[in-house]
Motif scaffolding. Sequence first.
Motif, PDB file in Angstrom:
ATOM      1  N   ILE A 111      13.804   4.657   5.186  1.00 38.91           N
ATOM      2  CA  ILE A 111      14.045   3.391   4.496  1.00 38.91           C
ATOM      3  C   ILE A 111      15.535   3.085   4.485  1.00 38.91           C
ATOM      4  N   HIS A 112      15.872   1.846   4.804  1.00 34.85           N
ATOM      5  CA  HIS A 112      17.251   1.368   4.752  1.00 34.85           C
ATOM      6  C   HIS A 112      17.391   0.356   3.619  1.00 34.85           C
ATOM      7  N   THR A 113      18.500   0.434   2.900  1.00 38.36           N
ATOM      8  CA  THR A 113      18.768  -0.510   1.817  1.00 38.36           C
ATOM      9  C   THR A 113      20.214  -1.000   1.902  1.00 38.36           C
ATOM     10  N   ILE A 114      20.456  -2.144   1.271  1.00 34.65           N
ATOM     11  CA  ILE A 114      21.831  -2.665   1.168  1.00 34.65           C
ATOM     12  C   ILE A 114      21.949  -3.523  -0.077  1.00 34.65           C
ATOM     13  N   TYR A 115      23.130  -3.496  -0.661  1.00 37.04           N
ATOM     14  CA  TYR A 115      23.477  -4.405  -1.753  1.00 37.04           C
ATOM     15  C   TYR A 115      24.846  -4.996  -1.452  1.00 37.04           C
ATOM     16  N   HIS A 116      24.958  -6.337  -1.566  1.00 37.61           N
ATOM     17  CA  HIS A 116      26.223  -7.033  -1.345  1.00 37.61           C
ATOM     18  C   HIS A 116      26.535  -7.955  -2.513  1.00 37.61           C
ATOM     19  N   ASP A 117      27.787  -7.943  -2.963  1.00 39.92           N
ATOM     20  CA  ASP A 117      28.321  -9.023  -3.788  1.00 39.92           C
ATOM     21  C   ASP A 117      28.803 -10.115  -2.846  1.00 39.92           C
ATOM     22  N   THR A 159       0.855  -1.190   0.000  1.00 35.96           N
ATOM     23  CA  THR A 159       0.000   0.000   0.000  1.00 35.96           C
ATOM     24  C   THR A 159       0.884   1.230   0.000  1.00 35.96           C
ATOM     25  N   ALA A 160       0.612   2.149  -0.904  1.00 36.42           N
ATOM     26  CA  ALA A 160       1.436   3.355  -1.004  1.00 36.42           C
ATOM     27  C   ALA A 160       1.546   4.061   0.339  1.00 36.42           C
ATOM     28  N   GLU A 161       2.760   4.498   0.649  1.00 34.30           N
ATOM     29  CA  GLU A 161       3.054   5.259   1.861  1.00 34.30           C
ATOM     30  C   GLU A 161       2.768   4.467   3.134  1.00 34.30           C
ATOM     31  N   ARG A 162       2.872   3.161   3.025  1.00 32.51           N
ATOM     32  CA  ARG A 162       2.825   2.295   4.208  1.00 32.51           C
ATOM     33  C   ARG A 162       4.071   1.410   4.208  1.00 32.51           C
ATOM     34  N   ALA A 163       4.545   1.085   5.400  1.00 31.84           N
ATOM     35  CA  ALA A 163       5.786   0.327   5.551  1.00 31.84           C
ATOM     36  C   ALA A 163       5.733  -0.993   4.795  1.00 31.84           C
ATOM     37  N   PHE A 164       6.859  -1.343   4.214  1.00 32.19           N
ATOM     38  CA  PHE A 164       6.994  -2.582   3.463  1.00 32.19           C
ATOM     39  C   PHE A 164       8.463  -2.966   3.482  1.00 32.19           C
ATOM     40  N   GLY A 165       8.782  -4.086   2.883  1.00 33.84           N
ATOM     41  CA  GLY A 165      10.169  -4.489   2.737  1.00 33.84           C
ATOM     42  C   GLY A 165      10.278  -5.600   1.721  1.00 33.84           C
ATOM     43  N   TYR A 166      11.501  -5.838   1.263  1.00 33.57           N
ATOM     44  CA  TYR A 166      11.701  -6.943   0.334  1.00 33.57           C
ATOM     45  C   TYR A 166      13.160  -7.328   0.309  1.00 33.57           C
ATOM     46  N   ARG A 167      13.394  -8.508  -0.245  1.00 33.85           N
ATOM     47  CA  ARG A 167      14.746  -8.996  -0.467  1.00 33.85           C
ATOM     48  C   ARG A 167      14.800  -9.617  -1.861  1.00 33.85           C
ATOM     49  N   VAL A 168      15.916  -9.438  -2.546  1.00 29.42           N
ATOM     50  CA  VAL A 168      16.193 -10.141  -3.800  1.00 29.42           C
ATOM     51  C   VAL A 168      17.491 -10.899  -3.566  1.00 29.42           C
ATOM     52  N   ILE A 169      17.420 -12.209  -3.650  1.00 28.52           N
ATOM     53  CA  ILE A 169      18.573 -13.053  -3.354  1.00 28.52           C
ATOM     54  C   ILE A 169      18.950 -13.810  -4.617  1.00 28.52           C
ATOM     55  N   GLY A 170      20.121 -13.502  -5.143  1.00 27.50           N
ATOM     56  CA  GLY A 170      20.631 -14.239  -6.291  1.00 27.50           C
ATOM     57  C   GLY A 170      21.731 -15.182  -5.848  1.00 27.50           C
ATOM     58  N   GLN A 171      22.282 -15.933  -6.790  1.00 24.28           N
ATOM     59  CA  GLN A 171      23.345 -16.859  -6.425  1.00 24.28           C
ATOM     60  C   GLN A 171      24.626 -16.136  -6.040  1.00 24.28           C
ATOM     61  N   GLY A 172      24.750 -14.862  -6.400  1.00 22.19           N
ATOM     62  CA  GLY A 172      25.965 -14.140  -6.057  1.00 22.19           C
ATOM     63  C   GLY A 172      25.740 -12.807  -5.375  1.00 22.19           C
ATOM     64  N   PHE A 173      24.507 -12.511  -4.960  1.00 17.52           N
ATOM     65  CA  PHE A 173      24.242 -11.196  -4.380  1.00 17.52           C
ATOM     66  C   PHE A 173      23.032 -11.233  -3.452  1.00 17.52           C
ATOM     67  N   VAL A 174      22.943 -10.228  -2.606  1.00 20.14           N
ATOM     68  CA  VAL A 174      21.792 -10.006  -1.740  1.00 20.14           C
ATOM     69  C   VAL A 174      21.410  -8.530  -1.802  1.00 20.14           C
ATOM     70  N   ILE A 175      20.125  -8.263  -1.984  1.00 16.48           N
ATOM     71  CA  ILE A 175      19.556  -6.921  -1.912  1.00 16.48           C
ATOM     72  C   ILE A 175      18.493  -6.937  -0.828  1.00 16.48           C
ATOM     73  N   GLU A 176      18.484  -5.891  -0.006  1.00 13.05           N
ATOM     74  CA  GLU A 176      17.466  -5.797   1.036  1.00 13.05           C
ATOM     75  C   GLU A 176      16.985  -4.360   1.162  1.00 13.05           C
ATOM     76  N   LEU A 177      15.694  -4.218   1.448  1.00 14.56           N
ATOM     77  CA  LEU A 177      15.097  -2.925   1.779  1.00 14.56           C
ATOM     78  C   LEU A 177      14.151  -3.121   2.941  1.00 14.56           C
ATOM     79  N   GLY A 178      14.238  -2.236   3.920  1.00  9.26           N
ATOM     80  CA  GLY A 178      13.330  -2.272   5.057  1.00  9.26           C
ATOM     81  C   GLY A 178      12.860  -0.875   5.417  1.00  9.26           C
ATOM     82  N   SER A 179      11.576  -0.767   5.781  1.00  4.23           N
ATOM     83  CA  SER A 179      11.006   0.512   6.208  1.00  4.23           C
ATOM     84  C   SER A 179      11.077   0.604   7.725  1.00  4.23           C
ATOM     85  N   VAL A 180      11.703   1.648   8.222  1.00  4.77           N
ATOM     86  CA  VAL A 180      11.857   1.814   9.665  1.00  4.77           C
ATOM     87  C   VAL A 180      10.594   2.408  10.284  1.00  4.77           C
ATOM     88  N   ASP A 181       9.862   3.231   9.530  1.00  5.19           N
ATOM     89  CA  ASP A 181       8.693   3.911  10.075  1.00  5.19           C
ATOM     90  C   ASP A 181       7.426   3.428   9.373  1.00  5.19           C
TER      91      ASP A 181
END
Length: 343
Positions: free
Chosen positions: A328-334, A300-322
């Motif tokens: 919003i916090h995000t990270i990308y890792h090889d 829902t627009a303007e409501r907290a959410f989060g997701y992850r995309v996990i590949g064989q060589g990477f991780v993406i994460e997003l989380g809503s703090v409020d």
Amino acid sequence: MNYDAPDRRRVIAGGMALAGAAMLPGAAAAETGLGPAADLLATTRKFLASLDDEKRKAATFAWNGPQWRNWNYFGSGDNIKPGLRLEVMNAAQKQAAWDVLAILLSPAGIEKTRNVMTLQDVLASQGNMPGQRSSERFSFAVFGTPSETGAWGFRLEGHHLHQSISVRDNRIVSVTPSSFSVNPNRVTTGKHAGLVTLRGEEALARRLYGDLSPKLQGRARASATPMNNIMSYARRERANAQALGVAAAELGSAQRDLIWQLVDTYATDYLTPALAEAQRARVRTGDRDAAHFAWYGPNTAERAFGYRVIGQGFVIELGSVDPAAQHIHTIYHDLANVLGRTG
């Protein structure tokens, strides 16, 4: 309560840590690197040469020491991070610092970097810790001795911003961890009204989840509760890489395209063209259909959410703090080359 420190109480655990980089597709590519580091070496040396002894001491650290390993994107105390801050540099030194970034980041990446910095001024203007926030309270740091041989690193770090670049034998070998995080994501008042920093990171993911059939939404939904922070922080970069959610193999071609548009938003779009091309090849190493998309909370627009995309060589994460999905916090890792480490 410090909402910026990692908090996993409301997050579903991501599984056991991977045994090591040797298991990961892309490990060999990580060793050969993403491209030559000659220009980065020259601009970094120029930056260091512009500093007096005191500032150079503030800007430099040992390679692979505690400061290098204890990276973070979140705020603490007065938001001062290890390194030399823009706010204490003169005009020539600031230009030399931005020249280093111009070797690494695309115009879009520079713009996003400046936007994250600007949000500190936005918060200060709203009365949020005005004495401890500034668009120039971001630190530039060099780890090890920049040279044609051996390993060294460059870092830009501040509240909600982290970019670590690793070099080995005059080759750029890693551009992660990478975090563009925000508060607020949507600026609604003041001279910066209308600024939305993580537009693609939110819109693409919401579109992808919304486009799934009810059955696939059920498979993708890891939790009805929003993911209120990322899980892959310092010294746990590879700890939450177990695939969960729905696999790309189960999706239609348009939905698979959305997954990879989302990956490019985190992994390539902010980099200069040559680095972006090499990084795009790296993240697509392995079985692309094995990439998984996991969703947390409502869509829902303007409501907290989060997701992850996990590949064989990477991780993406997003989380809503409020609750309003403004903080919003995000990270990308090889995964095969975290902080320049291949093991």
